[in-house]
Write a protein that holds these residues in place. Structure first.
Motif, short mmCIF file in Angstrom:
data_model
loop_
_atom_site.label_atom_id
_atom_site.label_comp_id
_atom_site.label_asym_id
_atom_site.label_seq_id
_atom_site.Cartn_x
_atom_site.Cartn_y
_atom_site.Cartn_z
N TYR A 271 4.69 -8.99 -14.91
CA TYR A 271 5.65 -9.76 -15.43
C TYR A 271 5.11 -11.04 -16.07
CZ TYR A 271 8.19 -6.89 -11.92
OH TYR A 271 8.21 -5.88 -11.04
N GLY B 8 6.71 -2.85 -19.06
CA GLY B 8 7.69 -2.25 -18.62
C GLY B 8 7.87 -0.90 -19.42
N ILE C 101 -1.76 9.31 -8.18
CA ILE C 101 -1.72 8.86 -6.80
C ILE C 101 -3.15 8.32 -6.80
CG2 ILE C 101 -1.40 9.39 -4.32
CD1 ILE C 101 0.71 10.98 -5.04
N PHE D 161 2.21 4.66 -0.15
CA PHE D 161 3.20 5.42 -1.12
C PHE D 161 3.02 6.89 -0.49
CE2 PHE D 161 3.64 8.14 -4.67
CZ PHE D 161 4.87 7.42 -5.39
N LYS E 247 5.09 6.93 3.03
CA LYS E 247 6.65 7.02 2.77
C LYS E 247 6.87 7.99 1.88
CE LYS E 247 9.68 4.45 3.99
NZ LYS E 247 10.37 5.21 5.06
N MET E 248 6.40 8.45 0.78
CA MET E 248 7.25 9.24 -0.14
C MET E 248 6.65 10.73 0.17
SD MET E 248 8.70 7.19 -2.20
CE MET E 248 8.96 8.20 -3.66
N TRP F 45 7.47 -2.99 1.73
CA TRP F 45 8.63 -2.93 0.75
C TRP F 45 7.80 -3.47 -0.65
CZ3 TRP F 45 10.85 0.81 2.50
CH2 TRP F 45 11.53 0.72 3.72
N VAL F 46 7.13 -4.68 -0.27
CA VAL F 46 6.31 -5.01 -1.61
C VAL F 46 5.34 -4.20 -2.03
CG1 VAL F 46 5.04 -6.81 -2.49
CG2 VAL F 46 6.74 -7.41 -1.16
N LEU G 33 5.09 -0.76 -1.62
CA LEU G 33 5.92 0.45 -2.01
C LEU G 33 6.52 0.16 -3.54
CD1 LEU G 33 6.45 3.26 -1.21
CD2 LEU G 33 8.75 2.33 -0.23
N HIS G 34 6.81 -1.03 -3.60
CA HIS G 34 7.36 -1.40 -4.95
C HIS G 34 6.30 -1.81 -5.81
CE1 HIS G 34 8.77 -3.85 -8.23
NE2 HIS G 34 8.32 -4.80 -7.90
N ARG H 121 5.05 1.87 -6.95
CA ARG H 121 6.17 2.47 -7.81
C ARG H 121 5.89 1.93 -9.34
NH1 ARG H 121 10.71 2.63 -3.43
NH2 ARG H 121 10.68 4.90 -2.98
N LEU H 122 5.55 0.73 -9.16
CA LEU H 122 5.24 0.03 -10.58
C LEU H 122 4.05 0.73 -11.35
CD1 LEU H 122 5.17 -3.67 -9.96
CD2 LEU H 122 6.70 -2.89 -11.58
N MET I 257 2.60 3.69 -10.52
CA MET I 257 2.91 5.25 -10.60
C MET I 257 3.68 5.35 -11.95
SD MET I 257 1.64 7.17 -8.44
CE MET I 257 2.55 8.58 -8.55
N ARG I 258 4.75 4.49 -12.07
CA ARG I 258 5.68 4.65 -13.37
C ARG I 258 4.92 4.56 -14.49
NH1 ARG I 258 7.69 3.05 -17.46
NH2 ARG I 258 6.39 1.25 -17.45
N PHE J 11 12.16 -5.14 -8.14
CA PHE J 11 11.58 -5.05 -6.66
C PHE J 11 12.86 -4.40 -5.83
CE2 PHE J 11 12.30 -6.60 -2.25
CZ PHE J 11 11.05 -6.08 -1.75
N SER K 142 13.33 -0.72 -6.34
CA SER K 142 12.84 -0.02 -5.42
C SER K 142 13.12 -0.06 -4.18
CB SER K 142 11.16 -0.43 -5.34
OG SER K 142 10.55 0.05 -4.61
N TYR L 147 14.17 1.33 -16.34
CA TYR L 147 13.35 1.31 -15.13
C TYR L 147 13.77 1.75 -13.96
CZ TYR L 147 10.03 -0.49 -11.57
OH TYR L 147 8.96 -0.42 -10.69
#
Lengths: 196, 90
Positions: free
Chosen positions: A100, A115, A140, A151, A154-155, A176-177, A179-180, A183-184, A186-187, B13, B16, B44
């Protein structure tokens, strides 16, 4: 299967019967061939040692997997333990600076190219599904190890959050941070592989 | 209720976070307001859903032996050797 029927262990045939199966399990989770081979060997040797504890309630394969699962988690824990000495690096990995904008009127908005681009991440055809599974595995393996362990636990293993936190010695908000973050990445990784 | 608008970093965030947690009303509202105005985060959110489904599929297919990795022959020999050494020692 009747209740009296007990499973027995045949260590002589373990490699032949379960070598590939355990190796699959390990490599998906540690993404390192040599490490995965070591884990398979350690599992068999630990199984041999604990042979007398085998009660025959589960199948031999399930029992061996439970040993391997424990060993994979230990691998993750070691990664975290060694991270403690370099907490700075750890902090950096969970900061969002590279996705960001960090300043200006659009602070907090997606940085150019970080993004999503395409409408869909997923391919249509069946053949491409196979390709997608390969891409997921590759992506991964590109995750930093500590994000990968969160990841995967959890996944893929669908572990409870409390369990993940306890095993890795992290707080729920870390979890949670991370995992987020995973995901960022991985995407982004999957999308970039399709666009290629 | 907070009227503060959130930016893409917080929104992504929450996108997710909501997969494993319930968002409280305030966070849910902030996310909805953001998604109304941000097409990138809408995209997203859709992609993260797809990612979660694909990974689920991946872990299922791996447990059914379809994403097949073979224990390399060399390692297999080495492990057999270590095992039989251990077995003979007993």
């Amino acid at each position: 299967m009747s209740e009296e029927e007990k499973h027995i262990l045949e260590p002589q045939r373990w490699v032949e019967l379960y070598g590939d199966y355990l190796f699959n399990y390990a490599i998906v989770r540690v993404n390192d061939q040599e490490k995965a081979e070591d884990l398979v060997q350690e599992t068999f040797l630990a199984g041999l040692k604990a042979k007398d504890n085998f009660q025959g309630k589960s199948t031999e394969r399930t029992w061996l997997i439970s040993i391997l699962k424990r060993k994979v988690i230990d691998t993750y824990r070691k990664q975290y333990a060694s991270k403690e000495s370099s907490m700075g690096e750890f902090e950096q990995e969970i900061s969002d600076g590279d996705f960001y904008r960090s300043e200006g009127p659009f602070k907090g908005h997606w940085m150019e190219g970080k993004g999503p681009h395409s409408h869909s991440l997923m391919p249509e055809g069946e053949l491409e599904q196979v390709e997608l599974m390969k891409i997921i595995q590759l992506c991964i393996s590109h995750l930093p190890p500590n994000l990968a362990s969160v990841f995967v636990m959890k996944m893929i293993d669908e572990a409870e959050s409390e369990e993940v936190c306890k095993e890795l010695g992290i707080t729920p908000s870390n979890l949670w941070v991370m995992l987020h973050r995973a995901r960022l990445k991985m995407r982004q990784c999957i999308e970039s592989k399709w666009l290629k | 209720m907070s009227r503060r608008m959130i930016a893409c970093d917080e929104a992504s965030f929450l996108i997710s976070y909501r997969h494993e947690n319930r968002l409280g009303f305030k966070r849910w509202w902030q996310l909805q307001m953001h998604l109304l105005t941000c097409h990138l985060c809408r995209k997203y959110a859709r992609q993260i859903d797809q990612l979660n489904n694909a990974v689920k599929h991946y872990s299922e297919s791996c447990s059914h032996d379809t994403c097949q990795h073979h224990l390399p022959e060399e390692a297999s020999v080495k492990i057999r050797h270590a095992l039989s050494k251990e077995l003979n020692a007993k």
